[in-house]
Design an enzyme around this catalytic site. Sequence first.
Site: not given
Ligand SMILES: O=C(O)CCC(=O)C(=O)O
Length: 264
Positions: A40, A111, A146
């Site tokens: 990402e 996203k 993510c």
């Molecule tokens: O959910 C998490 O602990 C990390 C999510 C994250 O860093 C993101 O989505 O950029």
Amino acid sequence: MRASLIQIAVNEEESVDSRRQRVAELVRRQAGSDLVVLPELWTTGAFAYEEFGREAEPLEGPTYEAMAKAASDAGVWLHAGSVPERDPDGPLYNTSLVFSPSGELAAAYRKIHRFGFDKGEAVLMGAGRDLVTVRLPGTTLGVATCYDLRFPELFRSLVDVGAETLVIPAGWPERRRAHWTLLAQARAVENQAFVLACGTAGTHAGVPQAGHSIVVDPWGEVLAEAGPDEEVLTVDFDPAKVAVTREQFPALKDRVLGLEPPRR
Ligand SMILES: O=C(O)CCC(=O)C(=O)O
């Protein structure tokens, strides 16, 4: 099927331009793989909030151009991770790009679940609304990014539209690495699907990244796991295992939908 997950180190010492060139070269070196996956927001780093606006690109921007060419040079399907996308008529989005081996854009995924609660991505970027799948020879990818990993209903919806291999680029922080591994395995087991989860390494914006990209099979077995640093994680897997697992242990058929709320 051979997949290579490129766990890129995102550090501030390297400029976005040089990282883009370096990553394009790394993709080219994966010729012979069927599918290459990047993490990402690897141009800026997922936590470099001030960079999102500065480095945002139109969909067909410099990262798109470089990755389309790298995919066709290598002759691979490329999930090029995500970029901060500047929609000319709207906000920024955290947008993943998937290219075919001829360098055509096969899919773009914005996203859906933005991370940060009342700051960061959650306020700087807009939310996608669309499920995205990509048909490859032998398997159908379902894409998520993510923080999406924490929302099982998204993955169930992807399975409902045919996903068999769940591809999850991330910029997951080291602090919650245990969640990353656990959730990747959970998504594989509950959906009886392969999970290819590709994170970043290094430290940007003061946030050490978890690395530990992981590939899990539909039975929940970890086929391969990266260490903490930049690494290419290559794995061979048989996509037919999804159908076999779903047939031999048909738990997905036992879903009960539309339950009644409690009666008062
Ligand atoms: O959910 C998490 O602990 C990390 C999510 C994250 O860093 C993101 O989505 O950029």
